[in-house]
Design a protein around this motif. Sequence first.
Motif, mmCIF file in Angstrom:
data_model
loop_
_atom_site.group_PDB
_atom_site.id
_atom_site.type_symbol
_atom_site.label_atom_id
_atom_site.label_comp_id
_atom_site.label_asym_id
_atom_site.label_seq_id
_atom_site.Cartn_x
_atom_site.Cartn_y
_atom_site.Cartn_z
ATOM 1 N N PRO A 120 5.952 12.265 3.661
ATOM 2 C CA PRO A 120 6.425 12.236 5.162
ATOM 3 C C PRO A 120 7.718 13.173 5.446
ATOM 4 C CG PRO A 120 6.871 10.201 3.981
ATOM 5 C CD PRO A 120 6.046 10.900 2.814
ATOM 6 N N LEU A 121 8.235 13.474 4.584
ATOM 7 C CA LEU A 121 9.516 14.222 4.699
ATOM 8 C C LEU A 121 9.063 15.946 4.593
ATOM 9 C CD1 LEU A 121 12.529 12.332 3.021
ATOM 10 C CD2 LEU A 121 11.963 12.480 5.393
ATOM 11 N N ASP A 122 7.779 16.270 4.124
ATOM 12 C CA ASP A 122 7.561 17.651 3.898
ATOM 13 C C ASP A 122 7.380 18.146 5.524
ATOM 14 O OD1 ASP A 122 7.391 17.403 1.393
ATOM 15 O OD2 ASP A 122 5.448 17.899 0.926
ATOM 16 N N ASP A 123 7.520 19.477 5.479
ATOM 17 C CA ASP A 123 7.421 20.117 6.847
ATOM 18 C C ASP A 123 6.094 20.175 7.218
ATOM 19 O OD1 ASP A 123 9.887 20.831 7.037
ATOM 20 O OD2 ASP A 123 9.965 22.774 6.106
ATOM 21 N N ALA A 124 5.111 19.949 6.413
ATOM 22 C CA ALA A 124 3.538 20.003 6.950
ATOM 23 C C ALA A 124 3.082 18.765 7.309
ATOM 24 C CB ALA A 124 2.661 20.304 5.426
ATOM 25 N N PHE A 125 3.899 17.636 7.157
ATOM 26 C CA PHE A 125 3.437 16.498 7.791
ATOM 27 C C PHE A 125 4.060 16.435 9.183
ATOM 28 C CE2 PHE A 125 4.492 11.965 8.777
ATOM 29 C CZ PHE A 125 3.221 11.439 8.792
ATOM 30 N N VAL B 167 14.196 7.845 10.215
ATOM 31 C CA VAL B 167 14.244 6.340 9.488
ATOM 32 C C VAL B 167 14.441 6.926 7.939
ATOM 33 C CG1 VAL B 167 13.352 4.469 8.810
ATOM 34 C CG2 VAL B 167 13.397 5.111 11.309
ATOM 35 N N LEU B 168 13.598 7.639 7.360
ATOM 36 C CA LEU B 168 13.696 7.883 5.963
ATOM 37 C C LEU B 168 14.861 8.427 5.613
ATOM 38 C CD1 LEU B 168 10.037 8.819 5.150
ATOM 39 C CD2 LEU B 168 11.039 6.482 4.939
ATOM 40 N N ALA C 218 20.002 8.574 3.210
ATOM 41 C CA ALA C 218 21.751 8.769 3.162
ATOM 42 C C ALA C 218 22.673 7.524 2.996
ATOM 43 C CB ALA C 218 22.181 9.507 4.498
ATOM 44 N N ALA C 219 21.945 6.383 3.336
ATOM 45 C CA ALA C 219 22.816 4.947 3.109
ATOM 46 C C ALA C 219 22.387 4.228 1.824
ATOM 47 C CB ALA C 219 22.461 4.157 4.164
ATOM 48 N N GLY C 220 21.620 4.957 0.945
ATOM 49 C CA GLY C 220 21.235 4.613 -0.306
ATOM 50 C C GLY C 220 20.124 3.435 -0.405
ATOM 51 N N GLY C 221 19.319 3.709 0.631
ATOM 52 C CA GLY C 221 18.366 2.703 0.738
ATOM 53 C C GLY C 221 18.826 1.179 1.430
#
Length: 280
Positions: free
Chosen positions: A138-143, A210-211, A216-219
């Motif tokens: 989901p964090l890939d540019d292709a998504f 959100v991800l 950044a918050a450590g999960g």
Amino acid sequence: MPELPEVETVRRALAPVLEGRTLVRVVARRPDLRFPLPEDFGQRLTGRRVRAVRRRAKFLLIEIDDGTVLVSHLGMSGSYRIHQGDKPPLEKHEHIILLTDEGTEIRYNDPRRFGFMDLVDGGQLADYPMLKNMGPEPLDDAFDGAALTAALKNRQTPIKAALLDQTVVAGLGNIYVAEALFRAGISPRRKAASVAGVRAARLVPAIKEVLQEAIAAGGSSISDHRQPDGEPGYFQHRFAVYGRQGEPCPGCHCDVSRTGGIARITQSGRSTFYCSRRQR
């Protein structure tokens, strides 16, 4: 169960202490986790150098210099701890110990033993049963909105269930799907196929935001998750809807005694939290 942000947090902590280091000692203190460990697990890793620590969906992929990949899944309660300098006494549920040539000790702890480790030929990784049918990261540019629209075409299940399907998009779980759908203003009850075009274009950035914020918050630490330094994650303090049944959602000024606030329903045996007034 740890979701993508928790696993990525672990990966980012392990990479600096493992990449480029030689494993001078690898000890399996029991023969199995969820599944039996590969035969000669410790011997096959001892003396090998770690090339890279990567992640695919909710799996850690530790690449070894002989082409082997150590695949690690945290299950429900698995966690890694990094110890440098003086080492504390071993705990009961610290099942796997990795010691590097720099003197750093990495311990895998898993009280419930729902996690697993496997050794896979890197050339066969794409066909590994746990990974071969995974959807895009989901964090890939292709998504993007177009990719999500295509993945959801003709799917009549609710959008919440579709996003939890790892063949649609990899790494999402109950918490972050709920939070992303809230930000996008999309009801978890809506048919997946109807989340197309403008809706998909609205949902994809919400998923990414959100991800990224959770990483950044450590999960999120609701029960078992701890970062490798022993600290909890902190994103749970920023939940808009997850676990907040009956409370007002952020920015809402409705009369909770009349509206009931954030609703909780069950979908596919799992709790779903959402605002029926702001999510359509």
